[in-house]
Design a protein around this motif. Structure first.
Motif, PDB file in Angstrom:
ATOM      1  N   GLN A  61       0.622  -1.317   0.027  1.00  0.00           N
ATOM      2  CA  GLN A  61      -0.040  -0.386  -0.045  1.00  0.00           C
ATOM      3  C   GLN A  61       0.808   1.554  -0.144  1.00  0.00           C
ATOM      4  O   GLN A  61       0.816   2.106  -0.837  1.00  0.00           O
ATOM      5  N   GLY A  62       2.512   1.604   0.869  1.00  0.00           N
ATOM      6  CA  GLY A  62       2.729   2.312   0.777  1.00  0.00           C
ATOM      7  C   GLY A  62       3.053   2.685   0.026  1.00  0.00           C
ATOM      8  O   GLY A  62       3.433   4.024  -0.647  1.00  0.00           O
ATOM      9  N   GLN A  63       3.753   1.890  -1.166  1.00  0.00           N
ATOM     10  CA  GLN A  63       4.219   2.324  -1.913  1.00  0.00           C
ATOM     11  C   GLN A  63       3.555   2.051  -3.405  1.00  0.00           C
ATOM     12  O   GLN A  63       3.982   3.409  -4.274  1.00  0.00           O
ATOM     13  N   LEU A  64       2.416   1.887  -3.170  1.00  0.00           N
ATOM     14  CA  LEU A  64       1.532   2.224  -4.499  1.00  0.00           C
ATOM     15  C   LEU A  64       0.314   3.690  -4.322  1.00  0.00           C
ATOM     16  O   LEU A  64       0.449   4.229  -4.873  1.00  0.00           O
ATOM     17  N   PHE A  65       0.565   3.936  -2.835  1.00  0.00           N
ATOM     18  CA  PHE A  65       0.707   5.123  -2.635  1.00  0.00           C
ATOM     19  C   PHE A  65       1.152   6.255  -3.598  1.00  0.00           C
ATOM     20  O   PHE A  65       1.574   7.470  -3.529  1.00  0.00           O
ATOM     21  N   SER A  66       3.006   5.774  -2.448  1.00  0.00           N
ATOM     22  CA  SER A  66       3.682   6.924  -3.163  1.00  0.00           C
ATOM     23  C   SER A  66       3.985   6.908  -4.734  1.00  0.00           C
ATOM     24  O   SER A  66       4.016   8.616  -5.189  1.00  0.00           O
ATOM     25  N   LEU A  67       3.190   6.560  -5.713  1.00  0.00           N
ATOM     26  CA  LEU A  67       3.072   6.380  -6.692  1.00  0.00           C
ATOM     27  C   LEU A  67       2.023   7.341  -7.558  1.00  0.00           C
ATOM     28  O   LEU A  67       2.265   7.723  -8.095  1.00  0.00           O
ATOM     29  N   PHE A  68       0.875   6.941  -6.420  1.00  0.00           N
ATOM     30  CA  PHE A  68       0.257   8.011  -7.181  1.00  0.00           C
ATOM     31  C   PHE A  68       0.611   9.568  -6.372  1.00  0.00           C
ATOM     32  O   PHE A  68      -0.060  10.858  -7.085  1.00  0.00           O
ATOM     33  N   VAL A  69       0.981   9.739  -5.535  1.00  0.00           N
ATOM     34  CA  VAL A  69       1.388  10.732  -4.617  1.00  0.00           C
ATOM     35  C   VAL A  69       2.767  11.922  -5.737  1.00  0.00           C
ATOM     36  O   VAL A  69       2.732  12.448  -6.322  1.00  0.00           O
ATOM     37  N   ILE A  70       3.176  10.842  -6.588  1.00  0.00           N
ATOM     38  CA  ILE A  70       4.077  10.894  -7.387  1.00  0.00           C
ATOM     39  C   ILE A  70       3.454  11.649  -9.105  1.00  0.00           C
ATOM     40  O   ILE A  70       3.793  12.979  -9.687  1.00  0.00           O
ATOM     41  N   ILE A  71       3.050  10.873  -9.103  1.00  0.00           N
ATOM     42  CA  ILE A  71       1.426  11.476 -10.556  1.00  0.00           C
ATOM     43  C   ILE A  71       0.691  12.339  -9.950  1.00  0.00           C
ATOM     44  O   ILE A  71       1.131  13.606 -10.945  1.00  0.00           O
ATOM     45  N   ILE A  72       0.219  13.151  -8.976  1.00  0.00           N
ATOM     46  CA  ILE A  72      -0.068  14.172  -8.504  1.00  0.00           C
ATOM     47  C   ILE A  72       0.566  15.359  -8.353  1.00  0.00           C
ATOM     48  O   ILE A  72       0.536  16.461  -9.059  1.00  0.00           O
ATOM     49  N   ALA A  73       1.619  14.878  -7.851  1.00  0.00           N
ATOM     50  CA  ALA A  73       2.691  15.927  -7.991  1.00  0.00           C
ATOM     51  C   ALA A  73       3.530  16.230  -9.343  1.00  0.00           C
ATOM     52  O   ALA A  73       3.860  17.603  -8.984  1.00  0.00           O
ATOM     53  N   ALA A  74       3.391  15.634 -10.957  1.00  0.00           N
ATOM     54  CA  ALA A  74       3.536  15.356 -11.844  1.00  0.00           C
ATOM     55  C   ALA A  74       2.259  17.065 -12.238  1.00  0.00           C
ATOM     56  O   ALA A  74       2.742  18.041 -13.199  1.00  0.00           O
ATOM     57  N   ALA A  75       1.122  16.600 -12.666  1.00  0.00           N
ATOM     58  CA  ALA A  75       0.096  17.097 -12.685  1.00  0.00           C
ATOM     59  C   ALA A  75       0.304  18.447 -12.315  1.00  0.00           C
ATOM     60  O   ALA A  75      -0.444  19.333 -12.541  1.00  0.00           O
ATOM     61  N   GLU A  76       0.034  18.532 -10.973  1.00  0.00           N
ATOM     62  CA  GLU A  76       0.415  19.768  -9.966  1.00  0.00           C
ATOM     63  C   GLU A  76       1.444  20.851 -10.520  1.00  0.00           C
ATOM     64  O   GLU A  76       0.974  21.318 -10.843  1.00  0.00           O
ATOM     65  N   ALA A  77       2.799  19.576 -10.822  1.00  0.00           N
ATOM     66  CA  ALA A  77       3.672  20.765 -11.465  1.00  0.00           C
ATOM     67  C   ALA A  77       3.670  21.636 -12.113  1.00  0.00           C
ATOM     68  O   ALA A  77       3.426  22.621 -12.975  1.00  0.00           O
ATOM     69  N   ALA A  78       2.571  20.490 -13.208  1.00  0.00           N
ATOM     70  CA  ALA A  78       2.994  21.470 -14.717  1.00  0.00           C
ATOM     71  C   ALA A  78       1.492  22.562 -15.172  1.00  0.00           C
ATOM     72  O   ALA A  78       2.062  23.821 -15.781  1.00  0.00           O
ATOM     73  N   VAL A  79       0.464  22.368 -14.141  1.00  0.00           N
ATOM     74  CA  VAL A  79       0.159  23.320 -14.192  1.00  0.00           C
ATOM     75  C   VAL A  79      -0.017  24.460 -13.493  1.00  0.00           C
ATOM     76  O   VAL A  79       0.198  25.627 -14.014  1.00  0.00           O
ATOM     77  N   ALA A  80       0.885  24.018 -12.342  1.00  0.00           N
ATOM     78  CA  ALA A  80       1.371  25.698 -12.153  1.00  0.00           C
ATOM     79  C   ALA A  80       2.488  26.255 -12.333  1.00  0.00           C
ATOM     80  O   ALA A  80       1.850  26.906 -12.746  1.00  0.00           O
ATOM     81  N   LEU A  81       3.570  25.257 -12.917  1.00  0.00           N
ATOM     82  CA  LEU A  81       4.227  26.157 -13.810  1.00  0.00           C
ATOM     83  C   LEU A  81       3.345  26.565 -14.964  1.00  0.00           C
ATOM     84  O   LEU A  81       3.634  28.158 -15.296  1.00  0.00           O
ATOM     85  N   ALA A  82       2.254  25.847 -15.333  1.00  0.00           N
ATOM     86  CA  ALA A  82       1.565  26.972 -16.673  1.00  0.00           C
ATOM     87  C   ALA A  82       1.255  28.284 -15.940  1.00  0.00           C
ATOM     88  O   ALA A  82       0.996  29.144 -16.500  1.00  0.00           O
ATOM     89  N   ILE A  83       0.133  28.045 -14.753  1.00  0.00           N
ATOM     90  CA  ILE A  83      -0.140  29.525 -14.229  1.00  0.00           C
ATOM     91  C   ILE A  83       1.008  30.232 -13.343  1.00  0.00           C
ATOM     92  O   ILE A  83       0.779  31.931 -14.206  1.00  0.00           O
TER      93      ILE A  83
END
Length: 104
Positions: A61-83
């Protein structure tokens, strides 16, 4: 079996990363540096998740949840840099103090 790094060392590294991220978010004025601080905070949380999931190899569970956090962080970085790019085009600065105090 390979020598494993003790959990305390991993948690100490995670605490240092988290502290550096908080320090960057609170003290820095440039928007990109604040985003880098937020990414450091996400990475500290991921390090904790993987370190604790390593203690029970049957559960992933920890590793899978970490994978989801990495995906969310990548999307957040792309949106934040566009802003940040749009804000820079509008205000001609990425300094957060100047953006907040400008009247437009």
């Amino acid at each position: 079996m390979l020598n494993q790094i003790p959990l305390e060392h991993i948690l100490l590294l995670s605490a240092v990363l988290f502290s550096l991220g908080i320090l960057a978010v609170i003290t820095k004025r440039h928007a990109v540096v604040v985003l880098m601080g937020i990414e450091l905070i996400f990475n500290a949380a991921n390090l904790n998740l993987v370190a604790f999931s390593r203690h029970d190899p049957q559960l992933m569970q920890g590793q899978l949840f970490s994978l989801f956090v990495i995906i969310i962080a990548a999307a957040e970085a792309a949106v934040a840099l566009a802003i940040v790019l749009r804000v820079y085009q509008h205000f001609n600065t990425a300094n957060l103090n100047q953006i907040v105090t400008s009247e437009d």
